[in-house]
Design an enzyme around this catalytic site. Structure first.
Site, PDB file in Angstrom:
ATOM      1  N   THR A 143     -68.171  33.676  71.221  1.00 51.00           N
ATOM      2  CA  THR A 143     -67.547  33.507  69.660  1.00 51.00           C
ATOM      3  C   THR A 143     -66.504  34.441  69.105  1.00 51.00           C
ATOM      4  O   THR A 143     -66.696  35.753  69.497  1.00 51.00           O
ATOM      5  CB  THR A 143     -68.399  33.187  68.647  1.00 51.00           C
ATOM      6  OG1 THR A 143     -67.937  32.971  67.353  1.00 51.00           O
ATOM      7  CG2 THR A 143     -69.508  34.206  68.521  1.00 51.00           C
ATOM      8  N   ASP A 144     -65.516  33.800  68.373  1.00 52.43           N
ATOM      9  CA  ASP A 144     -64.713  34.812  67.863  1.00 52.43           C
ATOM     10  C   ASP A 144     -65.320  35.669  66.651  1.00 52.43           C
ATOM     11  O   ASP A 144     -64.926  36.794  66.193  1.00 52.43           O
ATOM     12  CB  ASP A 144     -63.379  34.158  67.163  1.00 52.43           C
ATOM     13  CG  ASP A 144     -63.599  33.087  66.361  1.00 52.43           C
ATOM     14  OD1 ASP A 144     -64.814  32.646  66.030  1.00 52.43           O
ATOM     15  OD2 ASP A 144     -62.539  32.434  65.769  1.00 52.43           O
ATOM     16  N   GLU A 145     -66.478  35.121  66.469  1.00 51.49           N
ATOM     17  CA  GLU A 145     -66.984  35.821  65.188  1.00 51.49           C
ATOM     18  C   GLU A 145     -67.609  37.365  65.255  1.00 51.49           C
ATOM     19  O   GLU A 145     -67.770  38.139  64.387  1.00 51.49           O
ATOM     20  CB  GLU A 145     -68.155  35.050  64.828  1.00 51.49           C
ATOM     21  CG  GLU A 145     -67.838  33.374  64.241  1.00 51.49           C
ATOM     22  CD  GLU A 145     -68.852  32.718  63.257  1.00 51.49           C
ATOM     23  OE1 GLU A 145     -69.598  33.606  62.791  1.00 51.49           O
ATOM     24  OE2 GLU A 145     -68.677  31.554  63.261  1.00 51.49           O
ATOM     25  N   TYR A 191     -76.132  35.909  63.051  1.00 42.70           N
ATOM     26  CA  TYR A 191     -75.602  35.163  64.145  1.00 42.70           C
ATOM     27  C   TYR A 191     -74.732  36.035  64.994  1.00 42.70           C
ATOM     28  O   TYR A 191     -74.872  36.167  66.131  1.00 42.70           O
ATOM     29  CB  TYR A 191     -75.155  33.963  63.695  1.00 42.70           C
ATOM     30  CG  TYR A 191     -74.231  33.167  64.839  1.00 42.70           C
ATOM     31  CD1 TYR A 191     -74.737  32.789  65.896  1.00 42.70           C
ATOM     32  CD2 TYR A 191     -72.751  33.242  64.775  1.00 42.70           C
ATOM     33  CE1 TYR A 191     -73.944  32.123  66.923  1.00 42.70           C
ATOM     34  CE2 TYR A 191     -72.213  32.696  65.674  1.00 42.70           C
ATOM     35  CZ  TYR A 191     -72.549  32.033  66.860  1.00 42.70           C
ATOM     36  OH  TYR A 191     -71.984  31.329  67.611  1.00 42.70           O
ATOM     37  N   LYS A 209     -74.762  37.493  68.822  1.00 46.51           N
ATOM     38  CA  LYS A 209     -73.828  37.115  70.059  1.00 46.51           C
ATOM     39  C   LYS A 209     -73.237  38.413  70.323  1.00 46.51           C
ATOM     40  O   LYS A 209     -72.727  38.498  71.750  1.00 46.51           O
ATOM     41  CB  LYS A 209     -72.951  36.094  69.531  1.00 46.51           C
ATOM     42  CG  LYS A 209     -73.308  34.775  69.095  1.00 46.51           C
ATOM     43  CD  LYS A 209     -73.907  34.159  70.285  1.00 46.51           C
ATOM     44  CE  LYS A 209     -72.797  33.326  71.407  1.00 46.51           C
ATOM     45  NZ  LYS A 209     -73.373  32.737  72.397  1.00 46.51           N
TER      46      LYS A 209
END
Ligand code: NAD
Ligand code: TDX
Length: 372
Positions: A146-148, A172, A176
C-alpha cells in the site's frame, strides 16, 4: 542473482486473500485474461473474506482452499502438490480503524503471515531442489502492498515515488511496511524472486462496507448518517480495483525482480468531495428510477431530500494521515501501465454494482454468507 522469472512459461498461481475485495477482483480478472493458467485461492475467511466473492469462478482450474497463510506446512504442501510457480500475496488485515482498536491481529496476519509464506516459498522453490542437487524451481513471489507505508503528505508535497523513505503511522501501515521489508530481505539475502507493488486506495465491486466508499453508498440507501472524520479534508488517491489487477499483471509480466512499483490513479480527492459525489450520483439514480424509492424507503431521496442531508462530521481517526499521493511514472514508463477506468465511470459502475447486488451486501452485513 539469476532471473528465474523468465523461465516461467505457464503460470500456476497461489492467490492469498483471494476471497477478499482486491484478491477476488484480481482472480476474476486473471481467469478472464489467462484461462489456461490455474489458480488456487488460499484464504482464512476472516470477517473480510467471503467465498461468495468467487461465485461463478470455482472449478478444477480455480480451486478454493480454506486456510491461513500462517500455516507454513499447509502452504508448503500447496506449493508442492499444485506445482505452484507464482504467489500473488494479498492476504492481510486491511482496515486502519480496526488496527487502531486491535493491532495484534495485524502483526499476526501481515507480518508473521508474510514471514510464513516467504519461508514456505524459499523451502519448496529453492532449498528442496538444492538438497537434491537441482537448480531452484522457476518462481515468482509478488507482494501486494500500500501507499500508506510512506506516511502522510502535506498539501504541496510531491507525490510518493518508489524511493520515498518509509514512514508508516498506523498499526496497519507499520505492519505492511514490515512485511515489505521482509520481502525485500528474502530477495537480497536468499535470492527469492520477488516483486512488490504499493497501490493507492481501491474502490469497486465486492468492497467490504466498512471502508469509505461502500459504507457511504449503503448508508445513503438505508438513510443512516454519513460519518465524515474530522473536517473531511483528508486526501486520498483512488484507483478502480480492476485497474489495480491490471497493474499487478504488468508487474508479473515484465517487472524487474527485486524491484517495487507504485500503482495509482493520479486521482486525488478530499474525502468530503467523494461523499458529495456519491450523494449526488445516488440522488440522480433515484430521480431516474422511481422503483428505488420503493426498494429503499428510508433513503432521503425517497422523501424528496438530498442524500447530503445525512452528512455528519464526527471525531477524527487517531493519527489520521492527511494526504496520500502516488507518483506512478515508473510503472507507466517502464511497464506501459496507466489506469483504464476514469473516476467518473468507476464511481458509476460501483454504485450500480451495489444497487444490483443487494443479496451480496445484505449477506455481508448480517454475516450470513457462506464462510467455508
Ligand atoms: P480485504 O480485507 O478485503 O481482504 C483481505 C483478505 O485476506 C480476506 O479475504 C481475508 O479473509 C484474508 N486473510 C486475512 N488474514 C489471512 C490469513 N492469515 N490467511 C489467509 N487469508 C487471510 O483486503 P483488501 O482491501 O482486498 O486488500 C488486499 C491487499 O491489498 C492487502 O494486502 C492490503 O494491504 C492491500 N492494499 C489494499 C488497498 C485498498 O484500498 N483496499 C490498497 C492498497 C493495498
Ligand atoms: O466512515 C468513514 N469516514 C471517513 O471519513 C471511513 C470508514 C473513512 N473515512 C475517511 C478516512 C480516510 O481518510 O475516509 C478515508 C478513506 O478511509 P478508508 O476507506 O478506511 O481507507 P484508508 O484508511 O485510506 O485505507 C485504505 O486505503 C489503503 C485501505 O483500507 C487500506 O487497506 C489501503 O492500504
Amino acid at each position: 542473482m539469476t532471473d528465474s522469472r523468465a523461465s516461467i512459461t505457464k503460470r500456476r498461481l497461489l492467490v492469498t486473500g483471494g476471497a477478499g475485495f482486491i484478491g477476488a477482483n484480481f482472480v476474476r480478472y486473471w481467469r478472464e485474461q489467462h484461462s489456461a493458467e490455474p489458480v488456487i485461492v488460499l484464504d482464512a475467511l476472516t470477517y473480510a473474506g467471503n467465498r461468495a466473492n468467487l461465485d461463478g469462478l470455482e472449478g478444477p482450474e480455480c480451486r478454493f482452499v480454506h486456510g491461513s497463510i500462517n500455516d507454513t506446512e499447509l502452504v508448503e504442501g500447496l506449493l508442492r502438490d499444485e506445482a505452484i510457480n507464482t504467489i500473488v500475496h494479498f492476504a492481510a488485515e486491511s482496515h486502519v480503524d480496526r488496527s487502531i482498536e486491535g493491532p495484534d491481529v495485524f502483526i499476526e496476519a501481515n507480518i508473521l503471515g508474510t514471514l510464513s509464506l516467504l519461508k514456505a516459498a524459499r523451502k519448496v522453490w529453492m532449498l528442496e531442489p538444492e538438497a537434491d542437487g537441482s537448480p531452484a524451481l522457476a518462481h515468482h513471489f509478488h507482494h501486494v502492498s500500500t501507499d500508506e507505508v510512506f506516511g502522510s503528505l502535506a498539501t504541496d508535497d510531491p507525490a510518493f515515488t518508489e524511493r520515498t523513505a518509509y514512514a508508516p503511522n498506523s498499526p496497519y501501515s507499520a505492519s505492511k511496511a514490515a512485511s515489505d521489508h521482509l520481502v525485500r530481505a528474502w530477495h537480497h539475502t536468499y535470492g527469492l524472486a520477488v516483486t512488490t507493488s504499493n497501490c493507492s486506495n481501491n474502490y469497486g465491486p465486492y468492497h467490504f462496507p466498512e471502508k469509505l466508499v461502500p459504507l457511504m453508498i449503503l448508508n445513503v440507501l438505508h438513510g443512516v448518517a454519513l460519518p465524515i472524520y474530522g473536517d473531511g479534508m483528508n486526501v486520498r488517491d483512488w484507483l478502480y480495483v480492476e485497474d489495480h489487477a491490471r497493474g499487478i499483471e504488468r508487474v508479473l509480466d515484465d517487472g524487474q525482480l527485486g524491484e517495487t512499483y507504485n500503482i495509482g490513479g493520479c486521482n486525488e480527492w478530499a474525502n468530503i468531495d467523494i461523499v458529495k459525489l456519491i450523494c449526488a450520483t445516488l440522488d440522480e439514480r433515484f430521480a431516474d428510477d422511481p422503483a428505488l424509492a420503493t426498494r429503499f424507503p428510508k433513503s432521503p431521496a425517497a422523501s424528496g431530500r438530498s442524500a447530503e442531508s445525512l452528512m455528519t462530521f464526527v471525531s477524527d481517526r487517531a493519527g489520521h494521515d492527511f494526504r496520500y499521493a502516488i507518483n506512478a511514472n515508473r510503472i507507466e514508463t517502464e511497464l506501459g501501465f496507466s489506469p483504464a477506468v476514469t473516476f467518473e465511470d468507476g464511481v458509476q459502475r460501483t454504485i450500480d454494482w451495489y444497487l444490483n447486488n443487494e443479496t451480496w451486501w445484505k449477506a455481508v452485513m448480517d454475516g450470513s454468507y457462506c464462510k467455508t
